[in-house]
Write a protein that holds these residues in place. Structure first.
Motif, PDB file in Angstrom:
ATOM      1  N   UNK A  32       0.804  -1.163  -0.002  1.00 19.61           N
ATOM      2  CA  UNK A  32      -0.065   0.122  -0.060  1.00 19.61           C
ATOM      3  C   UNK A  32       0.836   1.266  -0.024  1.00 19.61           C
ATOM      4  N   UNK A  33       0.833   1.926  -1.144  1.00 17.88           N
ATOM      5  CA  UNK A  33       1.658   3.191  -1.191  1.00 17.88           C
ATOM      6  C   UNK A  33       1.144   4.178  -0.154  1.00 17.88           C
ATOM      7  N   UNK A  34      -0.132   4.405   0.145  1.00 20.51           N
ATOM      8  CA  UNK A  34      -0.465   4.995   1.112  1.00 20.51           C
ATOM      9  C   UNK A  34       0.286   5.085   2.449  1.00 20.51           C
ATOM     10  N   UNK A  35       0.497   3.877   2.815  1.00 19.76           N
ATOM     11  CA  UNK A  35       1.242   3.440   4.037  1.00 19.76           C
ATOM     12  C   UNK A  35       2.629   3.395   3.962  1.00 19.76           C
ATOM     13  N   UNK A  36       3.169   3.138   2.719  1.00 24.91           N
ATOM     14  CA  UNK A  36       4.489   2.812   2.613  1.00 24.91           C
ATOM     15  C   UNK A  36       5.143   4.204   2.272  1.00 24.91           C
ATOM     16  N   UNK A  37       4.583   5.198   1.507  1.00 24.13           N
ATOM     17  CA  UNK A  37       5.055   6.265   0.954  1.00 24.13           C
ATOM     18  C   UNK A  37       4.535   7.644   1.745  1.00 24.13           C
ATOM     19  N   UNK A  38       2.930   7.696   1.539  1.00 22.36           N
ATOM     20  CA  UNK A  38       2.512   8.675   1.965  1.00 22.36           C
ATOM     21  C   UNK A  38       2.400   9.260   3.395  1.00 22.36           C
ATOM     22  N   UNK A  39       2.113   8.180   4.168  1.00 24.85           N
ATOM     23  CA  UNK A  39       2.285   8.653   5.617  1.00 24.85           C
ATOM     24  C   UNK A  39       3.500   8.838   6.064  1.00 24.85           C
ATOM     25  N   UNK A  40       4.635   7.826   5.622  1.00 24.22           N
ATOM     26  CA  UNK A  40       6.259   8.305   6.157  1.00 24.22           C
ATOM     27  C   UNK A  40       6.419   9.828   5.661  1.00 24.22           C
ATOM     28  N   UNK A  41       5.995  10.064   4.641  1.00 26.06           N
ATOM     29  CA  UNK A  41       6.306  11.519   4.197  1.00 26.06           C
ATOM     30  C   UNK A  41       5.652  12.483   5.161  1.00 26.06           C
ATOM     31  N   UNK A  42       4.398  12.304   5.247  1.00 27.09           N
ATOM     32  CA  UNK A  42       3.625  13.284   6.575  1.00 27.09           C
ATOM     33  C   UNK A  42       4.641  13.382   7.669  1.00 27.09           C
ATOM     34  N   UNK A  43       4.941  12.205   8.134  1.00 29.58           N
ATOM     35  CA  UNK A  43       5.703  12.170   9.524  1.00 29.58           C
ATOM     36  C   UNK A  43       7.077  12.797   9.140  1.00 29.58           C
ATOM     37  N   UNK A  44       7.593  12.420   8.119  1.00 31.34           N
ATOM     38  CA  UNK A  44       9.249  12.745   8.073  1.00 31.34           C
ATOM     39  C   UNK A  44       9.279  14.365   7.880  1.00 31.34           C
ATOM     40  N   UNK A  45       8.163  14.950   7.441  1.00 33.60           N
ATOM     41  CA  UNK A  45       8.081  16.577   6.934  1.00 33.60           C
ATOM     42  C   UNK A  45       7.412  17.211   8.319  1.00 33.60           C
ATOM     43  N   UNK A  46       7.346  16.361   9.338  1.00 30.10           N
ATOM     44  CA  UNK A  46       6.815  17.201  10.677  1.00 30.10           C
ATOM     45  C   UNK A  46       5.319  17.709  10.517  1.00 30.10           C
ATOM     46  N   UNK A  47       4.566  17.142   9.702  1.00 29.91           N
ATOM     47  CA  UNK A  47       3.372  17.350   9.787  1.00 29.91           C
ATOM     48  C   UNK A  47       2.326  16.427  10.664  1.00 29.91           C
ATOM     49  N   UNK A  48       1.921  17.217  11.873  1.00 31.87           N
ATOM     50  CA  UNK A  48       1.203  16.323  13.153  1.00 31.87           C
ATOM     51  C   UNK A  48      -0.255  16.124  12.812  1.00 31.87           C
ATOM     52  N   UNK A  49      -0.845  16.699  11.899  1.00 28.88           N
ATOM     53  CA  UNK A  49      -2.410  16.273  11.545  1.00 28.88           C
ATOM     54  C   UNK A  49      -2.686  16.586  10.290  1.00 28.88           C
ATOM     55  N   UNK A  50      -3.800  16.029   9.887  1.00 29.52           N
ATOM     56  CA  UNK A  50      -4.225  16.362   8.321  1.00 29.52           C
ATOM     57  C   UNK A  50      -5.735  16.783   8.449  1.00 29.52           C
ATOM     58  N   UNK A  51      -5.865  17.705   7.823  1.00 29.61           N
ATOM     59  CA  UNK A  51      -7.470  18.512   7.662  1.00 29.61           C
ATOM     60  C   UNK A  51      -8.207  17.826   6.638  1.00 29.61           C
ATOM     61  N   UNK A  52      -7.678  17.690   5.479  1.00 30.73           N
ATOM     62  CA  UNK A  52      -8.324  17.201   4.373  1.00 30.73           C
ATOM     63  C   UNK A  52      -7.804  16.063   3.486  1.00 30.73           C
ATOM     64  N   UNK A  53      -8.516  15.220   3.127  1.00 30.99           N
ATOM     65  CA  UNK A  53      -8.105  14.057   2.232  1.00 30.99           C
ATOM     66  C   UNK A  53      -9.015  14.057   0.939  1.00 30.99           C
ATOM     67  N   UNK A  54      -8.457  14.545  -0.036  1.00 32.58           N
ATOM     68  CA  UNK A  54      -9.126  14.662  -1.506  1.00 32.58           C
ATOM     69  C   UNK A  54      -8.825  13.694  -2.422  1.00 32.58           C
ATOM     70  N   UNK A  55      -9.312  12.659  -2.968  1.00 34.11           N
ATOM     71  CA  UNK A  55      -9.056  11.915  -3.939  1.00 34.11           C
ATOM     72  C   UNK A  55      -9.629  12.272  -5.238  1.00 34.11           C
ATOM     73  N   UNK A  56      -9.011  12.348  -6.238  1.00 31.88           N
ATOM     74  CA  UNK A  56      -9.404  13.071  -7.506  1.00 31.88           C
ATOM     75  C   UNK A  56     -10.519  12.211  -8.000  1.00 31.88           C
ATOM     76  N   UNK A  57     -10.281  10.805  -8.142  1.00 30.42           N
ATOM     77  CA  UNK A  57     -11.229  10.025  -8.745  1.00 30.42           C
ATOM     78  C   UNK A  57     -11.131   8.559  -8.253  1.00 30.42           C
ATOM     79  N   UNK A  58     -11.829   7.419  -8.597  1.00 32.10           N
ATOM     80  CA  UNK A  58     -11.657   6.179  -7.920  1.00 32.10           C
ATOM     81  C   UNK A  58     -10.813   5.256  -8.634  1.00 32.10           C
ATOM     82  N   UNK A  59      -9.759   5.735  -9.587  1.00 34.11           N
ATOM     83  CA  UNK A  59      -8.632   4.657 -10.155  1.00 34.11           C
ATOM     84  C   UNK A  59      -7.745   4.354  -8.874  1.00 34.11           C
TER      85      UNK A  59
END
Length: 764
Positions: A548-575
């Motif tokens: 899962x790239x959400x777990x393997x890339x996106x979440x580590x990037x959020x933590x590594x960049x010092x972002x402690x919370x997320x306000x909005x998740x927007x998914x462009x479309x369902x692919x």
């Protein structure tokens, strides 16, 4: 002559210097260092530490050059090779594919032999046969050089490939010539596989069997991502990967066996004295178990230390623990200097070094044992905290308590039961069943407790990516904290942890924002933040294998960049390449609002994004330009198109819209500076029409695409249209993650891609 400790430190320093280089020196330069080091060691005894350092530099540079030269030539990427090779390690069978490592014996291209030697990692899709280690195969493979994703906080798979000796990656092509070959079918990995299958056949619960396989022979194929998350939350991953302590337990079994033999046949002492026989038996038992565990770095380090002690005992010479550790490090560095690229090297050697330096013996007996065990877990938790954060981006604050429970149970009960069960599997299989049943029940109870502890506060502790100076200061602080009693002001060691615990973070002004187009291969994910808010636009793919790239890339990037919370998740479309990782991100940040262009296709509840929606964060305006109301079922053209407007510039995120939706998006842009453009649909020919590019007039354009992807994105005709309009295009497949800065008072600017910012000689 330098001591073993000084020689090991100097050799290590030389090897490390090479690993920071963006480019290796020429081979002749490395070759000159060898005679220079020998001459210096011979003529200048006081400078032998420098000779060891030069030897380390030359040896590591030469080995690195050989390893990089062994990779598949770039000109041959994407070609089909006829490969004859032997399966090594343990093949992994998943629902979507079987994955294995093949040691190449012979390679042919268009009927001609090719000089390709080493290991390749292979995927076999669509009905792969049952694969066993040690078997030989003739396969038609499509190969490419090892290349991974490069993002803040994520694992460096290209570094791992170099350390493991992987020269190419590829997949099996459909061909009638794919077949097994005759050959020897016995090897250590085959024994490991047989033991794992024996455990699975005698333990009823598959999960208990998988855990027991991991603890006993290092077979982690049956563990899920959830299991690894529990292990990381409790800081017990080292036990799953077979810790060096387990090898020590096996060595103790060897000593006891030698004692039993001498007790039953005292006359054997006439041929082999008891101390020497115990040392030999300990080394033999440790070697056999290390082989069954796959010769991981922690096991090799322990095996080498036992070998040093055993040789000293057999030659009737003394050897301290520090000397044994230093000699083990020298042996590993001389055999394979690239071992320093593995996290296990550092966690193993640093952990044992801290235990030797900081723990003081307090007599014998149960009380002393309990004190050393509890103090040892505290030392290991604090000492390895900086390294754990450096390599994995997270640590566990409950690890000391978890290890205090897990280490004695695993090392003194579960592993001995598993060892006895493994022995009985070969000698008397019926007797192995009750022993393995007992071990499985103990594993089940322990894992139940660890799962509960994984939910405690502090089990998952994240910090922004560490700087090297913060790592070194924290290690020095840990050493200072655990100096012997009597050393004044030991508490000041805590101050050296401050750069690690409170790293500097850029403060954004009102009207400023930052964006990172993450490298998620053939997919899309963009991370954006203002002063007090953060947004994720798309989350990459999730594959049937569970990756899962959400777990393997996106979440580590959020933590590594010092972002402690997320306000909005927007998914462009369902692919899948846009929405697959959304569940992982939403689970980590359940409080975040969720919008999607095709909510009906999502695997979690999301609201429809509609043109006209708008909001403001810290002086930065956000406006949805697509889809129009009632157009949430138009496939790619349902993509949420988001315009972000700060004081210093604009950013247009387009999802996968086609040329049919582009005119409406261009009209909705309104007046303002030309926005930086995320190229629609990864650079597909169906998007980025010339009229759209002319209407938007972006100062630069960014493409998120996979390296050598099967769609050919970005297409050559699309790149030609951007080039004709004078728009520079940057691709995550080439650059890695791309960072954009939109200050409040100046024009936006692009930082070098992650592949260039983190330049190392092993990166493509």
């Amino acid at each position: 002559m330098p001591t073993a400790i000084a020689a090991a430190a100097s050799l290590l320093a030389g090897v490390l210097l090479v690993q920071w280089l963006p480019m290796l020196p020429p081979c002749w330069c490395s070759g000159l260092l060898f005679p220079l080091a020998l001459l210096l060691a011979w003529r200048c005894p006081r400078w032998r530490w420098l000779a060891c350092l030069l030897l380390g530099v030359g040896w590591a540079a030469w080995r690195g050059s050989v390893a990089m030269d062994a990779r598949l030539p770039r000109a041959l990427e994407g070609r089909d090779f006829a490969i004859v090779g032997t399966l090594v390690d343990l093949p992994l069978a998943r629902t979507d594919a079987s994955r294995f490592t093949l040691r190449v014996e012979r390679a042919m291209l268009d009927g001609r032999p090719v000089d390709l030697r080493g290991r390749i990692t292979v995927s076999w899709y669509d009905g792969a046969p049952s694969l066993r280690p040690c078997t030989r195969w003739h396969l038609l493979l499509r190969l490419k050089r090892p290349r991974g994703l490069l993002d803040p906080g994520s694992a460096d798979s290209e570094r791992s490939a170099l350390e493991r000796g992987i020269v190419a990656t590829g997949y099996v092509r459909d061909d009638d010539g794919n077949h097994p070959l005759a050959g020897p079918h016995w090897c250590v990995d085959g024994v490991r596989d047989a033991v794992a299958r024996g455990i699975a056949a005698r333990v009823r619960d598959p999960h208990d069997a998988a855990l027991l396989q991991a603890f006993s022979v290092g077979d982690t194929r049956g563990l899920s991502q959830r299991d690894w998350a529990v292990a990381r939350a409790n800081g017990v991953s080292h036990l799953i990967a077979i810790s060096g302590f387990h090898v020590g337990v096996a060595a103790v079994f060897g000593v006891w066996l030698a004692m039993l033999v001498h007790a039953l046949w005292p006359r054997c002492g006439l041929w082999l004295p008891r101390p020497q026989s115990q040392a030999a038996a300990a080394l033999l038992a440790a070697g056999i178990y290390s082989a069954l565990a796959g010769f991981g770095l922690p096991t090799v380090r322990t095996l080498l230390m036992i070998a040093v002690v055993a040789l000293a005992r057999c030659s009737r010479r003394g050897s301290s623990g520090e000397q044994s550790l230093a000699l083990a490090m020298i042996a590993i560095l001389l055999v394979d200097p690239l071992a320093v690229l593995a996290a296990g090297f550092w966690l193993s050697f640093v952990g044992v070094a801290f235990l030797m330096l900081c723990l003081q013996a307090r007599g014998r007996g149960l009380r002393a044992f309990v004190h050393e065990l509890s103090a040892g877990q505290l030392v290991m938790t604090v000492a390895l905290l900086p390294l754990t954060l450096w390599f994995f981006g997270q640590a566990s604050l409950v690890g000391a308590l978890s290890n205090l429970i897990a280490v004695p149970l695993v090392s003194f009960v579960i592993v001995p039961c598993a060892l006895l069960g493994m022995l009985l599997l070969g000698l008397c299989p019926p007797l192995a069943t009750p022993v393995l049943w007992l071990a499985a029940r103990l594993v089940h109870a322990q894992w139940w407790l660890l799962q509960h502890m994984a939910g405690w506060p502090g089990a998952h502790w994240y910090l922004p990516a560490l700087q090297l100076h913060a790592l070194l200061l924290a290690l020095l602080g840990a050493l200072w904290l655990f100096l012997p009693r009597g050393v004044p002001l030991r508490w000041l060691g805590l101050l050296l942890f401050l750069p690690l615990l409170w790293p500097p973070r850029p403060v954004l002004r009102d009207g400023a924002f930052q964006a990172w187009v993450l490298d998620v291969g053939q997919g899309l994910s963009v991370l954006l933040r203002t002063r007090d808010h953060a947004l994720v636009y798309d989350a990459g793919a999730r594959y049937p294998s569970g990756f899962d790239l959400g777990d393997a890339v996106v979440l580590p990037a959020i933590h590594a960049l010092g972002i402690g919370h997320l306000d909005l998740l927007m998914i462009s479309h369902g692919d899948n390449d846009h929405a697959g990782g959304a569940v992982a991100v939403a689970s980590a940040f359940p409080q975040a609002s969720r919008y999607a262009g095709e909510p009906a296709r999502m695997k979690l509840p999301m609201r429809q994004c509609v043109a006209g929606q708008a909001w403001q964060w810290n002086g930065v305006h956000f406006r949805v330009l697509n889809p129009a109301p009632g157009r949430g079922d138009s496939g790619n053209d349902s993509s949420c198109v988001l315009l972000v407007e700060g004081h210093g510039g604009r950013l247009l995120l387009t999802g996968d819209i086609s040329s049919r939706a582009e005119p409406a998006v261009a009209d909705a842009l309104g007046r303002g500076p030309a926005p930086v453009l995320l190229v629609p649909h990864h650079g597909s020919s169906s998007s980025s029409g010339a009229a759209f590019i002319a209407a938007v007039k972006p100062p630069l354009a960014l493409v998120s695409a996979g390296w050598r992807n099967r769609f050919g994105h970005p297409r050559a005709d699309v790149l030609a249209r951007y080039a004709e309009a004078g728009v520079p295009v940057f691709n995550t497949a080439v650059e890695g993650a791309i960072a954009l800065d939109f200050p409040a008072d100046t024009r936006p600017w692009r930082e070098p891609g992650w592949r260039r910012r983190q330049a190392r000689y092993w990166r493509e």
